[in-house]
Design a protein around this motif. Structure first.
Motif, PDB file in Angstrom:
ATOM      1  N   ARG A  93       0.840  -1.185   0.000  1.00  0.00           N
ATOM      2  CA  ARG A  93       0.000   0.000   0.000  1.00  0.00           C
ATOM      3  C   ARG A  93       0.883   1.246   0.000  1.00  0.00           C
ATOM      4  O   ARG A  93       1.707   1.404   0.908  1.00  0.00           O
ATOM      5  CB  ARG A  93      -0.910  -0.016   1.226  1.00  0.00           C
ATOM      6  CG  ARG A  93      -1.830  -1.239   1.309  1.00  0.00           C
ATOM      7  CD  ARG A  93      -2.064  -1.605   2.761  1.00  0.00           C
ATOM      8  NE  ARG A  93      -3.121  -2.595   2.944  1.00  0.00           N
ATOM      9  CZ  ARG A  93      -2.916  -3.909   2.939  1.00  0.00           C
ATOM     10  NH1 ARG A  93      -1.698  -4.401   2.732  1.00  0.00           N
ATOM     11  NH2 ARG A  93      -3.917  -4.745   3.146  1.00  0.00           N
ATOM     12  N   GLU A 149      -9.807  -1.444   3.146  1.00  0.00           N
ATOM     13  CA  GLU A 149      -8.764  -1.403   4.165  1.00  0.00           C
ATOM     14  C   GLU A 149      -9.327  -1.348   5.575  1.00  0.00           C
ATOM     15  O   GLU A 149      -8.578  -1.328   6.549  1.00  0.00           O
ATOM     16  CB  GLU A 149      -7.861  -0.182   3.936  1.00  0.00           C
ATOM     17  CG  GLU A 149      -7.076  -0.249   2.639  1.00  0.00           C
ATOM     18  CD  GLU A 149      -6.155  -1.456   2.574  1.00  0.00           C
ATOM     19  OE1 GLU A 149      -5.546  -1.805   3.604  1.00  0.00           O
ATOM     20  OE2 GLU A 149      -6.055  -2.066   1.493  1.00  0.00           O
ATOM     21  N   CYS A 187     -10.832  -3.505   7.518  1.00  0.00           N
ATOM     22  CA  CYS A 187     -10.601  -4.608   8.448  1.00  0.00           C
ATOM     23  C   CYS A 187      -9.255  -5.297   8.253  1.00  0.00           C
ATOM     24  O   CYS A 187      -8.976  -6.325   8.874  1.00  0.00           O
ATOM     25  CB  CYS A 187     -11.715  -5.641   8.342  1.00  0.00           C
ATOM     26  SG  CYS A 187     -11.981  -6.256   6.671  1.00  0.00           S
ATOM     27  N   GLU A 188      -8.426  -4.769   7.391  1.00  0.00           N
ATOM     28  CA  GLU A 188      -7.067  -5.258   7.186  1.00  0.00           C
ATOM     29  C   GLU A 188      -7.032  -6.759   6.891  1.00  0.00           C
ATOM     30  O   GLU A 188      -6.246  -7.515   7.461  1.00  0.00           O
ATOM     31  CB  GLU A 188      -6.216  -4.952   8.421  1.00  0.00           C
ATOM     32  CG  GLU A 188      -4.707  -5.031   8.168  1.00  0.00           C
ATOM     33  CD  GLU A 188      -3.889  -4.879   9.438  1.00  0.00           C
ATOM     34  OE1 GLU A 188      -3.427  -5.879   9.960  1.00  0.00           O
ATOM     35  OE2 GLU A 188      -3.747  -3.740   9.907  1.00  0.00           O
ATOM     36  N   LEU A 235      -3.278   4.323  12.981  1.00  0.00           N
ATOM     37  CA  LEU A 235      -3.410   2.877  12.749  1.00  0.00           C
ATOM     38  C   LEU A 235      -3.147   2.098  14.036  1.00  0.00           C
ATOM     39  O   LEU A 235      -3.793   1.083  14.295  1.00  0.00           O
ATOM     40  CB  LEU A 235      -2.439   2.442  11.646  1.00  0.00           C
ATOM     41  CG  LEU A 235      -2.772   2.955  10.243  1.00  0.00           C
ATOM     42  CD1 LEU A 235      -1.688   2.551   9.259  1.00  0.00           C
ATOM     43  CD2 LEU A 235      -4.128   2.427   9.769  1.00  0.00           C
ATOM     44  N   ARG A 244      -4.340  -1.695  14.148  1.00  0.00           N
ATOM     45  CA  ARG A 244      -3.849  -2.204  12.867  1.00  0.00           C
ATOM     46  C   ARG A 244      -2.354  -2.458  12.970  1.00  0.00           C
ATOM     47  O   ARG A 244      -1.608  -1.603  13.438  1.00  0.00           O
ATOM     48  CB  ARG A 244      -4.131  -1.186  11.757  1.00  0.00           C
ATOM     49  CG  ARG A 244      -5.604  -0.782  11.624  1.00  0.00           C
ATOM     50  CD  ARG A 244      -6.375  -1.778  10.795  1.00  0.00           C
ATOM     51  NE  ARG A 244      -5.877  -1.774   9.435  1.00  0.00           N
ATOM     52  CZ  ARG A 244      -6.275  -0.903   8.500  1.00  0.00           C
ATOM     53  NH1 ARG A 244      -7.148   0.038   8.787  1.00  0.00           N
ATOM     54  NH2 ARG A 244      -5.786  -0.983   7.265  1.00  0.00           N
ATOM     55  N   LEU A 266      -0.144  -3.404  10.326  1.00  0.00           N
ATOM     56  CA  LEU A 266       0.634  -3.439   9.087  1.00  0.00           C
ATOM     57  C   LEU A 266       2.023  -2.848   9.289  1.00  0.00           C
ATOM     58  O   LEU A 266       2.160  -1.751   9.829  1.00  0.00           O
ATOM     59  CB  LEU A 266      -0.078  -2.647   7.989  1.00  0.00           C
ATOM     60  CG  LEU A 266      -1.226  -3.327   7.247  1.00  0.00           C
ATOM     61  CD1 LEU A 266      -1.874  -2.323   6.292  1.00  0.00           C
ATOM     62  CD2 LEU A 266      -0.748  -4.552   6.492  1.00  0.00           C
ATOM     63  N   ASP A 274       4.854  -9.254   8.298  1.00  0.00           N
ATOM     64  CA  ASP A 274       3.400  -9.290   8.395  1.00  0.00           C
ATOM     65  C   ASP A 274       2.881 -10.732   8.340  1.00  0.00           C
ATOM     66  O   ASP A 274       1.924 -11.080   9.032  1.00  0.00           O
ATOM     67  CB  ASP A 274       2.768  -8.469   7.269  1.00  0.00           C
ATOM     68  CG  ASP A 274       1.279  -8.244   7.492  1.00  0.00           C
ATOM     69  OD1 ASP A 274       0.922  -7.767   8.588  1.00  0.00           O
ATOM     70  OD2 ASP A 274       0.480  -8.549   6.588  1.00  0.00           O
ATOM     71  N   ARG A 302       0.654 -12.561  11.286  1.00  0.00           N
ATOM     72  CA  ARG A 302      -0.638 -13.194  11.059  1.00  0.00           C
ATOM     73  C   ARG A 302      -0.632 -14.666  11.466  1.00  0.00           C
ATOM     74  O   ARG A 302      -1.699 -15.233  11.744  1.00  0.00           O
ATOM     75  CB  ARG A 302      -1.048 -13.028   9.593  1.00  0.00           C
ATOM     76  CG  ARG A 302      -1.370 -11.584   9.232  1.00  0.00           C
ATOM     77  CD  ARG A 302      -1.555 -11.369   7.744  1.00  0.00           C
ATOM     78  NE  ARG A 302      -1.699  -9.963   7.436  1.00  0.00           N
ATOM     79  CZ  ARG A 302      -2.876  -9.310   7.435  1.00  0.00           C
ATOM     80  NH1 ARG A 302      -3.985  -9.945   7.726  1.00  0.00           N
ATOM     81  NH2 ARG A 302      -2.914  -8.025   7.151  1.00  0.00           N
TER      82      ARG A 302
END
Length: 266
Positions: free
Chosen positions: A57, A95, A97-98, A122, A127, A129, A175, A179
């Motif tokens: 992004r 964007e 809810c990522e 963020l 968030r 990211l 990232d 996750r």
């Protein structure tokens, strides 16, 4: 009623059998031969997989910069989305809810909300990211503030393409680990305490063997294999076989640092 001696003997034999079945033999030191399969494994496709599965992004008010960065990154195999301002990025429903993995390349100085303010916003929204900052101004205070707030890198414009690509690849991987529920530091800590048996399990997982197949290869029970696997999950803070397989390259790199003279890099 009292338990008969025969029943007590039977229960004792069953308990001893259970201990034997589930016990894990004393672990031996890690050897070059044991580490070799993991050290020589081919993980060369991981970077391309992460690029294809992620979105870079770009938020920059300079349209020419956005267009140039997007073209360059798409040629390198990245998926790219861009916005002219922090407000436009925050307003984008995709964007909200990522759900899409990736990273954020932010210009520091923009009309309205600045890049640093967007980073802070963020954080407030929960968030996670990874953020890479770009700036045309040598602002040490902003650089320090952004890095303290968790930014992965702070690069000067005009940015070196190779430097930016390397930073983005690191961000995408960070990232992915996030996750999966883990991080590079946790993997390094786990690799420091890996036992011989756990490394053997990892080499079999590398070959996509099931617990039953690993049991047949090693001569221990499936329950024992499951016990080793559970310990690996805890050490690396992952919760599935898929996640453990995904971090095998990171475990390999951590083991290379632990045993730098065992095998050459491939």
């Amino acid at each position: 009623s009292r338990t008969s001696p025969e029943s007590l003997n039977f229960l004792s034999r069953r308990f001893q059998a259970f201990r034997t079945e589930t016990s894990m033999p004393v672990s031996a030191p890690l050897t070059p031969a044991l580490l070799k399969p993991l050290f020589e494994a081919d993980f060369s496709d991981r970077r391309e997989e992460e690029r294809a599965a992620s979105v870079v992004r770009i938020v920059d008010d300079d349209e020419a910069v956005r267009r140039a960065l997007k073209t360059m990154l798409e040629i390198e195999g990245f998926r790219v989305a861009d916005w002219p301002s922090a407000d436009a990025f925050l307003a984008d429903p995709e964007e909200a809810c990522e759900e899409r993995p990736g990273c954020l390349v932010l210009d520091v100085r923009m009309p309205g909300m600045s890049g640093l303010e967007l980073q802070n916003r963020l954080h407030e929204l929960g968030r996670g990211l990874p953020v890479i900052f770009l700036t045309g101004f040598a602002d040490v205070h902003v650089a320090v503030s952004s890095l303290k707030a968790g930014a992965l890198d702070f690069l000067m414009k005009p940015v070196d393409e190779d430097e930016l690509i390397a930073a983005i690849d690191r961000a995408l991987h960070r990232d992915r680990l996030r996750r999966l529920g883990t991080r590079e530091e946790r993997i390094a800590e786990g690799a420091e305490t890996l036992s011989e048996h756990e490394v053997r399990i990892l080499t079999f997982i590398l070959k996509n063997l099931t617990d039953a197949q690993i049991s047949e290869r090693t001569g221990v029970s499936v329950r024992t294999v499951e016990g080793h696997r559970a310990k690996l999950y805890r050490k690396f803070n992952v919760h599935s076989g898929e996640a453990l397989e995904a971090i095998l390259p990171d475990i390999r790199e951590a083991l290379r640092k632990r045993f730098p003279d065992v095998a050459p890099r491939v």
